[in-house]
Design a protein around this motif. Structure first.
Motif, short mmCIF file in Angstrom:
data_model
loop_
_atom_site.label_atom_id
_atom_site.label_comp_id
_atom_site.label_asym_id
_atom_site.label_seq_id
_atom_site.Cartn_x
_atom_site.Cartn_y
_atom_site.Cartn_z
N UNK A 177 -7.10 41.66 -43.53
CA UNK A 177 -7.65 43.01 -43.72
C UNK A 177 -8.78 43.29 -42.75
N UNK A 178 -9.47 42.23 -42.30
CA UNK A 178 -10.62 42.41 -41.41
C UNK A 178 -10.23 42.27 -39.94
N UNK A 179 -8.99 41.88 -39.70
CA UNK A 179 -8.57 41.59 -38.33
C UNK A 179 -8.91 42.71 -37.35
N UNK A 180 -8.70 43.98 -37.70
CA UNK A 180 -9.05 45.02 -36.72
C UNK A 180 -10.55 45.17 -36.49
N UNK A 181 -11.36 44.69 -37.42
CA UNK A 181 -12.80 44.96 -37.35
C UNK A 181 -13.60 43.83 -36.71
#
Lengths: 356, 585
Positions: A177-181
């Motif tokens: 879920x945090x991969x893009x951030x």
């Protein structure tokens, strides 16, 4: 003629008194600013120390949160997930078994149990033919790794240089879920727990600038998170408000922390277990295991207010008020019980007397 | 009662108590409290001038001694050309001030001025309980030998002494006879430069000035085996300027008996005999100085009417006043009294202004060490050593040393650097100890360590900022402490410590913002809260307090929708906290 002299006189008088006027203005501005901050409910350092830490954090409980090994054991006992512990080295002699102890693990993290500010932490991401590969690509030989552990045990990274314990822990993986951030490093969630209640939360995102560390001081992004839902509400970097991620350009307000309720519940449970009334609980989301408790800070900083764009004091007061209300209602409940009990006793004695 | 109120009450009580003592002292002693002049207090002014002709020119002046019969209340020494340093090495017989050229000062004419305030007591009074080594019984062989200008073993002196003493066997009678002879049969003469003033010369001429007559009396007494010595000091005679006066003290078996053969006093001197030194009549002497001239002035600054000591309370205040301490103890007490004040200033800087410094009280100690202005160049040296030490610390870091041995290494390196500075100063002709107070040495080591730690953890800029703040705090403290008015006030009213403690207690519960936080949170001022839904805070029993629901914000300030968010979280937290509360009840 006289008018111009008068004008000059007034002008020179103003010039003479200008510093005093300026100082007066400065003081007035300071006063207004502090009044406005109070209205906004911003918690100051003095207030945090005097009214939160000194009043609710007994000093005797500090060693628990400062020692990662004790925290690990405590979390195990109350069923809160923490990074898995692969090996513990307390003495230099134990380092002989280093290669055996780490034989099953290709990637791991080496930490001092009582380190501070991330010093002495070594992240091993894999193995090569010659040794262990670090996060930054450097390859360490077995001897070098052993030397690092030996340094930790000697107390090179601990507070006050006291002999320390070296921990080898599971390496946490970035949650999808945090991969893009987060391009590098792992974001963590900080929850302030006050008297057992969650008061404020933020998510710290590492950036290229912060070198993969989720540290606001070094250029990490602070994301204020709604305490009830885990929804991002306010974003800052270096005290400046942002909307889009500086590395990837993604809209940060769309961020919502997964498993939020579990994170908050976990934070409250840990805060209660360590016996401290005002703590910052750091939680990391692991790709496989979900929320994992990283550490507890007995002196959490005030930057969380900037990340949230809101004051913490208002929330603390609200919690105080709600707890007082509850305390009050439970007390009246016990009073009623007591009254009922005395009433019963009186009735009993009356029936006894009647029987006599 | 809450902690803050308890603290406030304690502080108020402390403040009230110290104000009561302060006003009581003031009521009893009046302005005398600022300098408790006894019944008999004299101001002595020394002025000297001349020309220095070499860079190592040195002038030494003698200050009044601290004795059972006299108490030095104050001394001020000042000169524009010269630096003054008190030398107390031989405090028993002489207190000297050594004057040397200031660094960078050209040789040339100079002028200096010293002021002493001395209280005299008729005898060993209750006001001054100092025991003095100068009045201890003489050691065997002390004060009985012949010396330059006191030719006690000369046959002519011996003949005269035997003739005068004749049949008398009591020491007291012998002394009285000798005194009578010198005071009446030897004529008084004014002091004339270049005239021989030895005992023998005086006897042969049958006349002499105070020095010559006193030397003769000492020589006669010593010839008879009585310990006797010259006393050098000042006394008041008719006019206002005075050259040093010389008289005699002889040990009669019980005490040192004073006698002045010039003004004819025996056994008991009138007031205004101020003792400067023993044996050596020259009070001012120079090296590398030409055209040296000096003069003393002695003036009475109290009359008997306005002296303290009327009421019992006033006497108690006087007896316990730090002013009555001997100069060395008084300096120590001055320093001690300044420490809490410096600590209070540090509290203000850290908790009200919000400056970060290296170490909590390190800046206070550095400031106190540099409170004398002549140490200012030393401050520059201190800074230089700090920066060099920091560079060395970087080199040491490569060795990965353990903390305590590393700090020990740093201490050794700092000592080496200081040694270098001292030796270099010696080569350049300065006395380094004059400009560097060596005691903040260990503080320096700690500061280098902290500087390095902060640099490693934050950045060099942050470290330099903290260093600047530390120096600013140290400078402020140094400046505030260098005001003599502050020191004198604290010395006169030591109960002010209660007020300082009250201030510290109050700051201990100060929960307002620090000035630096006004800057830190300035961005929050513009935002009236984020454009997000109300942030709900989950509480037990289904109660939800939203951030704007507590009523702390004024109406119309932040009108967030009072939305209640029902969530799984709430239930979860409810169960945990309810369980806990239930357990507590």
């Amino acid at each position: 003629m006289t008018a111009s002299i008068q004008f000059r006189l007034i002008n020179s008088l103003v010039e003479i008194f200008r510093p005093i006027i300026n100082i007066g203005r400065l003081l007035r501005d300071c006063w207004r600013t502090s009044r406005r901050l109070r209205e906004l409910g911003i918690l100051g350092m003095n207030h945090r120390n005097a009214a939160c830490i000194l009043d609710y954090n007994p000093r005797c409980n500090f060693p628990i949160v400062d020692d990662k090994l004790r925290m690990h054991q405590l979390c195990r006992s109350i069923g809160v997930p923490t990074p898995e512990l692969f090996a513990v080295f307390r003495a230099h002699a134990q380092l002989r078994h280093l290669t055996d102890a780490l034989a099953d693990h290709a990637e791991f993290v080496v930490k001092p149990a009582r380190g501070s500010a991330g010093r002495g932490i070594l992240v091993i991401t894999g193995r090569t033919a010659t040794g262990y590969q670090r996060q930054n690509g450097q390859v360490l030989s077995s001897e070098q790794l052993s030397q690092h552990l030996s340094d930790i045990i000697s107390g090179m990274y601990s507070l006050g240089g006291r002999p320390d314990t070296a921990l080898v822990q599971q390496r946490l993986r970035l949650h999808p879920a945090f991969a893009p951030y987060a391009e590098q490093g792992i974001p963590d969630v900080r929850v302030i727990v006050y008297r057992g209640q969650p008061a404020m939360a933020m998510l710290r995102l590492p950036t290229r600038l912060s070198g993969g560390r989720a540290n606001l001081h070094q250029g990490g992004i602070g994301v204020g998170v709604e305490i009830a839902s885990g929804q991002a509400i306010h974003v800052v970097q270096h005290n400046r408000v942002l909307r889009y991620h500086p590395d990837s350009g993604i809209d940060l307000h769309s961020l919502r922390v997964p498993s939020w309720s579990a994170i908050v519940a976990m934070s409250c449970r840990v805060a209660e277990a360590v016996g401290l009334g005002y703590v910052g609980v750091d939680v990391v989301l692991d790709a496989l295991r979900g929320p994992i408790l990283l550490e507890v800070n007995a002196r959490p900083g005030l930057a969380i207010q900037i990340a949230n764009g809101q004051g913490l004091l208002t929330r603390l007061r609200a919690i105080d008020a709600a707890l007082a209300r509850q305390d009050c209602s439970s007390r009246t409940a016990t009073d009623e019980q007591a009254q009922a009990a005395t009433h019963d006793a009186q009735a009993q004695s009356a029936t006894q007397a009647r029987a006599a | 009662m809450s902690r803050s109120w308890l603290c406030l009450a304690t502080a108020a009580m402390l403040a009230a108590a110290s104000i009561v003592v302060l006003s009581l002292r003031f009521a009893c002693m009046g302005w005398q409290a600022l300098m408790p002049t006894g019944p008999d207090t004299w101001q002595i002014t020394l002025v000297a001038h001349g020309r220095t002709v070499s860079a190592d020119a040195q002038l030494s002046t003698v200050a009044p001694l601290e004795l059972p019969t006299q108490h030095l209340l104050r001394e001020d020494c000042s000169s524009e050309m010269l630096d003054c340093r008190a030398v107390d090495a031989d405090g028993r017989h002489r207190r000297r001030h050594i004057w040397t050229l200031r660094p960078g000062q050209e040789t040339g004419p100079f002028h200096l001025r010293c002021e002493f305030v001395v209280s005299l007591y008729p005898s060993r009074s209750q006001a001054n309980r100092q025991t003095s080594l100068a009045y201890a019984p003489p050691q065997p062989g002390e004060y009985v030998d012949s010396e330059l200008h006191i030719e006690s073993d000369h046959p002519e002196i011996g003949e005269l002494a035997r003739a005068v003493v004749a049949e008398r066997s009591q020491v007291n009678d012998q002394l009285e006879a000798l005194y009578r002879m010198v005071s009446t049969e030897i004529l008084n003469e004014p002091t004339v430069a270049g005239e021989s003033r030895s005992a023998l010369g005086c006897m042969r001429r049958g006349a002499g000035d105070c020095t010559a007559k006193s030397r003769l009396l000492v020589a006669l007494a010593r010839n008879r085996g009585i310990a006797a010595r010259l006393v050098v000091g000042l006394t008041q005679s008719g006019d206002n300027t005075h050259s040093p006066h010389v008289w005699v003290e002889a040990y009669d078996g019980q005490r040192w008996k004073p006698m002045c053969p010039f003004y004819r006093h025996y056994g008991k001197l009138p007031r205004a005999y101020t003792i400067f030194t023993f044996d050596d009549p020259r009070l001012v002497r120079g090296r590398g100085i030409r055209h040296l001239d000096y003069g003393y002035l002695i003036e009475k600054i109290t009359n008997d009417a306005d002296s303290v000591g009327q009421s019992w309370l006033a006497r108690q205040f006087l007896a316990t006043s730090p002013h009555m301490l001997a100069p060395a103890e008084r300096q120590l007490v001055e320093f001690l009294l300044l420490l809490p004040l410096a600590a209070l200033i540090v509290c203000v800087f850290r908790n009200v202004i919000g400056l970060h410094t290296f170490g909590t009280f390190a800046p206070a100690l550095v400031g106190l060490a540099f409170r004398e202005q002549r140490y200012l160049p030393g401050l520059m040296i201190l800074l230089a050593i700090l920066l060099v030490g920091w560079l060395l610390r970087h080199l040491l870091d490569r060795l990965h040393l353990l903390q305590v041995p590393r700090t020990a290494c740093m201490l050794s390196l700092v000592v080496m650097m200081l040694l270098g500075v001292v030796l270099l100063a010696q080569q350049l002709g300065y006395s380094a100890t004059h400009y560097i107070s060596l005691f903040p040495l260990v503080i320096l080591t700690g500061m280098i360590e902290r500087f390095w730690t902060q640099e490693a953890e934050d950045s060099t800029a942050a470290s330099l900022c903290t260093l600047l703040a530390t120096m600013a705090v140290a400078g402020t403290i140094g400046l505030a402490m260098s005001l003599t008015a502050v020191t004198r006030y604290l010395l006169s009213f030591p109960e002010t410590l209660g007020l300082i403690l009250a201030g510290q207690l109050l700051l201990g519960r100060y929960t307002g913002y620090r000035l630096s936080e006004l800057l830190r949170f300035r961005d929050l001022l513009d935002s009236t809260g984020p454009p997000a839904p109300a942030v709900a805070c989950a509480l037990p029993n289904g109660a939800l307090a939203s951030s704007n629901g507590a009523g702390t914000l004024p109406s119309g300030e932040v009108a967030l929708p009072d939305r209640i968010v029902q969530m799984q979280t709430v239930r979860l937290i409810n169960t945990t906290t309810n369980a806990r509360l239930g357990a507590n009840l």
